[in-house]
Each structure stands twice: as C-alpha cells, then as structure tokens.
Design a protein around this motif. Structure first.
Motif, PDB file in Angstrom:
ATOM      1  N   PRO A  51       0.909-140.075  17.394  1.00 46.67           N
ATOM      2  CA  PRO A  51       1.907-139.772  16.350  1.00 46.67           C
ATOM      3  C   PRO A  51       1.567-138.533  15.526  1.00 46.67           C
ATOM      4  N   ILE A  52       0.293-138.404  15.140  1.00 44.83           N
ATOM      5  CA  ILE A  52      -0.135-137.231  14.368  1.00 44.83           C
ATOM      6  C   ILE A  52       0.000-135.974  15.210  1.00 44.83           C
ATOM      7  N   LEU A  53      -0.342-136.089  16.494  1.00 41.48           N
ATOM      8  CA  LEU A  53      -0.243-134.941  17.398  1.00 41.48           C
ATOM      9  C   LEU A  53       1.179-134.402  17.442  1.00 41.48           C
ATOM     10  N   VAL A  54       2.149-135.275  17.703  1.00 45.01           N
ATOM     11  CA  VAL A  54       3.543-134.846  17.812  1.00 45.01           C
ATOM     12  C   VAL A  54       4.008-134.223  16.498  1.00 45.01           C
ATOM     13  N   PHE A  55       3.716-134.878  15.390  1.00 42.07           N
ATOM     14  CA  PHE A  55       4.187-134.414  14.089  1.00 42.07           C
ATOM     15  C   PHE A  55       3.626-133.040  13.741  1.00 42.07           C
ATOM     16  N   VAL A  56       2.315-132.878  13.847  1.00 46.60           N
ATOM     17  CA  VAL A  56       1.678-131.639  13.402  1.00 46.60           C
ATOM     18  C   VAL A  56       1.973-130.482  14.344  1.00 46.60           C
ATOM     19  N   LEU A  57       1.911-130.718  15.661  1.00 41.65           N
ATOM     20  CA  LEU A  57       2.107-129.621  16.605  1.00 41.65           C
ATOM     21  C   LEU A  57       3.538-129.087  16.578  1.00 41.65           C
ATOM     22  N   VAL A  58       4.517-129.986  16.556  1.00 43.77           N
ATOM     23  CA  VAL A  58       5.912-129.536  16.529  1.00 43.77           C
ATOM     24  C   VAL A  58       6.215-128.831  15.211  1.00 43.77           C
ATOM     25  N   LEU A  59       5.750-129.393  14.093  1.00 47.20           N
ATOM     26  CA  LEU A  59       5.965-128.780  12.778  1.00 47.20           C
ATOM     27  C   LEU A  59       5.372-127.374  12.738  1.00 47.20           C
ATOM     28  N   SER A  60       4.109-127.249  13.186  1.00 43.77           N
ATOM     29  CA  SER A  60       3.434-125.953  13.147  1.00 43.77           C
ATOM     30  C   SER A  60       4.098-124.950  14.079  1.00 43.77           C
ATOM     31  N   SER A  61       4.511-125.412  15.265  1.00 41.84           N
ATOM     32  CA  SER A  61       5.137-124.518  16.237  1.00 41.84           C
ATOM     33  C   SER A  61       6.425-123.915  15.694  1.00 41.84           C
ATOM     34  N   ILE A  62       7.253-124.747  15.057  1.00 38.47           N
ATOM     35  CA  ILE A  62       8.532-124.258  14.516  1.00 38.47           C
ATOM     36  C   ILE A  62       8.303-123.387  13.282  1.00 38.47           C
ATOM     37  N   ALA A  63       7.384-123.807  12.414  1.00 43.45           N
ATOM     38  CA  ALA A  63       7.137-123.061  11.180  1.00 43.45           C
ATOM     39  C   ALA A  63       6.588-121.663  11.452  1.00 43.45           C
ATOM     40  N   ASN A  64       5.773-121.529  12.511  1.00 47.73           N
ATOM     41  CA  ASN A  64       5.136-120.248  12.798  1.00 47.73           C
ATOM     42  C   ASN A  64       5.894-119.414  13.808  1.00 47.73           C
ATOM     43  N   PHE A  65       7.071-119.913  14.213  1.00 43.96           N
ATOM     44  CA  PHE A  65       7.877-119.127  15.155  1.00 43.96           C
ATOM     45  C   PHE A  65       8.402-117.873  14.446  1.00 43.96           C
ATOM     46  N   LYS A  66       8.204-116.728  15.083  1.00 42.96           N
ATOM     47  CA  LYS A  66       8.598-115.451  14.476  1.00 42.96           C
ATOM     48  C   LYS A  66      10.111-115.245  14.601  1.00 42.96           C
ATOM     49  N   VAL A  67      10.766-115.162  13.463  1.00 39.41           N
ATOM     50  CA  VAL A  67      12.223-114.964  13.466  1.00 39.41           C
ATOM     51  C   VAL A  67      12.532-113.488  13.262  1.00 39.41           C
ATOM     52  N   GLY A  68      13.754-113.140  13.606  1.00 39.28           N
ATOM     53  CA  GLY A  68      14.227-111.780  13.334  1.00 39.28           C
ATOM     54  C   GLY A  68      13.655-110.713  14.225  1.00 39.28           C
ATOM     55  N   VAL A 150      10.712-131.450  13.149  1.00 41.60           N
ATOM     56  CA  VAL A 150      11.664-130.340  13.321  1.00 41.60           C
ATOM     57  C   VAL A 150      12.237-129.925  11.965  1.00 41.60           C
ATOM     58  N   ALA A 151      12.647-130.913  11.155  1.00 39.70           N
ATOM     59  CA  ALA A 151      13.242-130.606   9.852  1.00 39.70           C
ATOM     60  C   ALA A 151      12.252-129.875   8.941  1.00 39.70           C
ATOM     61  N   LEU A 152      11.035-130.383   8.852  1.00 35.63           N
ATOM     62  CA  LEU A 152      10.029-129.741   8.000  1.00 35.63           C
ATOM     63  C   LEU A 152       9.594-128.397   8.581  1.00 35.63           C
ATOM     64  N   GLY A 153       9.551-128.301   9.913  1.00 32.34           N
ATOM     65  CA  GLY A 153       9.190-127.029  10.532  1.00 32.34           C
ATOM     66  C   GLY A 153      10.190-125.940  10.181  1.00 32.34           C
ATOM     67  N   ILE A 154      11.478-126.279  10.219  1.00 38.70           N
ATOM     68  CA  ILE A 154      12.520-125.315   9.839  1.00 38.70           C
ATOM     69  C   ILE A 154      12.388-124.946   8.361  1.00 38.70           C
ATOM     70  N   ALA A 155      12.087-125.952   7.528  1.00 45.61           N
ATOM     71  CA  ALA A 155      11.939-125.697   6.091  1.00 45.61           C
ATOM     72  C   ALA A 155      10.750-124.786   5.801  1.00 45.61           C
ATOM     73  N   PHE A 156       9.684-124.901   6.610  1.00 39.40           N
ATOM     74  CA  PHE A 156       8.470-124.104   6.389  1.00 39.40           C
ATOM     75  C   PHE A 156       8.534-122.722   7.049  1.00 39.40           C
ATOM     76  N   ARG A 157       9.616-122.419   7.750  1.00 35.75           N
ATOM     77  CA  ARG A 157       9.672-121.142   8.463  1.00 35.75           C
ATOM     78  C   ARG A 157       9.597-119.949   7.516  1.00 35.75           C
ATOM     79  N   HIS A 158      10.110-120.136   6.303  1.00 31.17           N
ATOM     80  CA  HIS A 158      10.094-119.034   5.340  1.00 31.17           C
ATOM     81  C   HIS A 158       9.067-119.264   4.229  1.00 31.17           C
ATOM     82  N   ALA A 159       8.068-120.114   4.526  1.00 29.07           N
ATOM     83  CA  ALA A 159       6.993-120.350   3.562  1.00 29.07           C
ATOM     84  C   ALA A 159       6.033-119.159   3.550  1.00 29.07           C
ATOM     85  N   SER A 160       5.081-119.186   2.642  1.00 29.11           N
ATOM     86  CA  SER A 160       4.112-118.091   2.542  1.00 29.11           C
ATOM     87  C   SER A 160       3.200-118.076   3.767  1.00 29.11           C
TER      88      SER A 160
END
Length: 397
Positions: A51-68, A150-160
C-alpha cells in the motif's frame, strides 16, 4: 556458503530456491509444512509494504512530471505509450479468454463475496475511490490508494522544488525497502514451493507452466503484432526492420538486466543512431523507462483474470475493458525494481472485491515465475520505449 549465495543474482537465487523447494517436497514432504512460515512471512511483508509503495510512487511520479515541455514530439510519444499499454492489456484479456488460467490458492470460501453484476462492480469501484486515505492504506484498499495518490500528485505538481525533492526522496526510500523485501524472495519462494508442491504435486507445475505460457505468449504478440501495427500507422512504412532492431539491440540487453532504468543508456545510444534528436530522446526515453510498461499491463491483467477464474467470479467483456484501463493506469506506477509490476496486482484485484490476502498469494506466485516473466516483461517495456520514440520522430518528420 551463505555469503556466496547472497552474491549471486536474484534470478539465480530464485532458481536455486525453486529447485530446493521441489526437492524438499519430493524427498521429505513431511518437512514441508514446517517451512510454510517462510512463505507466510514473505507474503506478509509484501502485504505490508505494497500500500505504501503504490501511494508514494504514484504520487511522486505525477508530482515530479515536467509540465509545459516545448518539445512537440513528447505529447504524441506519450499518446503512443498510453495506447500501447492499453492495447497490451486488451491483448491479455483476449488471451485469457481463449486460454484461461487458474491458480492454486489458499482461499477461505466463506469470506469471499464476489460482486454479482457490473453495476455492483462499478458501485464498489466508486465507493473505493472516495474512501478515507488513511483507511484505504490501513485496509489495503488499492483503488482508494491509487485515487488519492493521483489526486495529491496533481495537487503537488506546482509545489516548490523542495517539496518535490522530498517526494522523490520518499519514493527512493520506499524503493529501497522494496528491494530489501524482494531480496528475501528466494527464502519465501523456497517455503512456498515446498509447501505447494508437497500438497498439490505436478498439478502446480502444470498450472505455472500454462500461466507462464499465456504471459510470455501475450508479450510476444504485443511485440510482434500490436507494436508493429502502431508503428506502421505512425510511419506509413514497413515497421519490422525498426521493430527487430529495437528488440535485438534494446530488448536482449533489457532481458538480462531486468531493469528499464539500467537500459536507458542503451536506448539513448540506439535512438541517436536511429536519427532521433537528442532533445527528444533525452526526455522521451527516461520518461518511457518510468511510465511505459506494456509488459506490466499484460502481467497485471493475466494474473488478475487467472485469480478471477480461480475464484469463480463471472466477468463480462465490459468489466474486462474497465480492467484494461485499470491495468494501464496501474502500470504507470510500477516500481523500477525486479518484480515491481507484481506488487500492483492488488490494485486490479480490488476491482472485483478480491481481498488483499488472496491478492498477495497471487503476487507470490508471480515471484515464482518471475525468472522468465519479469525478464520478458522488461525486454518488452524497454524496447518499446525506443521503438515508439523513433516511430514518432520518423512519422512527424
């Protein structure tokens, strides 16, 4: 002897564990029940960390995806990645229909309440999506975990950048824990094989051989039929010279390294020789190593449907299409370690209300056959990265 054993590759250690487990089951079947603790501990460890694996890896992958990105080629390459994974999952569904697999599981039938209809499956799916995140993790509700990640990953995409760096470090830390658990796989598999073969004999071997044939056969179908069709559509030319070159120069290396990340330098060099601009390859190849997992889509789909067949759950084709989408999304979050895709099987099993206990038994079975399954899966994943990158570059030019 123990020190020499630990220096061997994971594949070699798993092969030795399987051979020893079969020998114990044949020579001293009375000892096998005492070895069940090894398998139980291994499954429990997988169940705890998944459970921790799925949560952290997916969140980090989406948050660190380079947009634009200004590179016009990246979007069509990503579309090829997504379609490739979906068609791979769909191919696995069709293969499972024509060549249905079953597994030997320790199932408490009285605790199993399979969904009775598509409406019930969709209802359970929606309720799982909106589950409390803490409850989802504690109860191993993988659909809820995936939704929150996924939801938190999208929210963190524009974090510091500091926050994103922390998420990356957290994902790496979880990966290290996974590597530690998987390093104990030979011991757990030894216990599982000994007990299973002592109880079921050659029936288990036939089940594993059939399952492995469906998995590898589907991956070959994707590599030699689905991928060429997509490349031909993109390039409007004969796809097979490019397909065979990518399989030969990228797939074979990935088969033995069993790591898409380790194969990135090989793919970058091949992409350069295929004429792909460095500005495109330097983004698309690492991105593909992280999220383009057609082989994982096949593995997740086939093993999930094998579990469904074993439990006698009735599934219509519409539900199978939903499973294909779930497998595609889940594959993007597959860990980069050997056998990482297996740990996402509970996400797909959750679609059918299958408990975490049963799903982790399926993960353990996947570990037993991973000697060939994971190598073939990685070869398909990694060769497809450079194949689609080169195809889009040629098609657009």
């Amino acid at each position: 002897m123990f020190s020499a054993f630990t220096r061997l590759s994971l594949v070699t250690r798993i092969i030795i564990a399987i051979i020893l487990g079969v020998l114990v089951a044949v020579v001293a079947p009375g000892v096998a029940p005492y070895l069940s603790l090894l398998g139980d501990l291994f499954i429990k460890a997988l169940k705890s960390v998944a459970p921790i694996l799925v949560f952290v890896l997916v969140l980090s992958s989406i948050a660190n995806f380079k947009v634009g990105s200004s590179n016009a080629y990246i979007k069509p390459i990503m579309l090829m990645y997504a379609l490739g994974m979906f068609f791979a999952a769909l191919s696995a569904v069709i293969a499972s229909i024509f060549f249905p697999s079953t597994l030997i599981l320790d199932v408490a039938a009285e605790n199993l309440v399979p969904p009775g209809s598509l409406a019930e499956i969709l209802k359970n799916l929606l309720l799982s999506f909106v589950a409390n995140p803490v409850t989802a993790i504690s109860e191993a509700n993988f659909i809820g975990i995936l939704a929150w990640a996924v939801a938190l990953g999208i929210a963190f995409r524009h974090a510091s950048d500091t926050t994103k760096s922390f998420l990356s470090d957290a994902a790496e830390a979880v990966n290290k824990v996974i590597r530690l658990v998987i390093n104990f796989a030979p011991i757990g598999i030894f216990g599982l094989v000994a007990v299973t073969f002592a109880d079921s004999g050659l029936k288990t071997l036939v089940s594993y051989a059939h399952l492995l044939a469906v998995l590898i056969g589907t991956m070959f179908f994707v590599a030699l039929v689905i991928n060429p069709m997509m490349v031909a559509f993109m390039t409007r030319s004969n796809p097979f010279p490019l397909v065979f070159q990518c399989l030969r120069e990228s797939g074979i290396t990935a088969f033995f390294t069993r790591s898409s990340a380790a194969n990135i330098p090989v793919n970058l060099d091949l992409a350069k020789r295929l004429g792909v601009p460095e500005s495109t390859a330097s983004v698309a190849i690492p991105l593909g190593a992280a999220i383009n997992m057609a082989g994982a889509s096949v593995t997740i789909t086939v093993l999930t449907l094998a579990t469904v067949n074993t439990l006698g759950i009735s599934v219509d084709f519409t539900t199978m299409l939903i499973l294909s989408v779930v497998a595609t999304v889940s594959s993007c979050g597959a860990s980069g370690v050997a056998g990482g895709s297996l740990l996402l099987i509970p996400v797909a099993c959750g679609l059918f209300g299958i408990s975490s206990d049963i799903a982790m038994q399926v993960v353990a079975i996947g570990m037993v056959i991973s000697v060939l399954q994971d190598s073939t899966e990685t070869a398909l994943n990694s060769s497809t990265d450079v194949l689609f990158t080169a195809a889009v570059d040629r098609g657009l030019r």
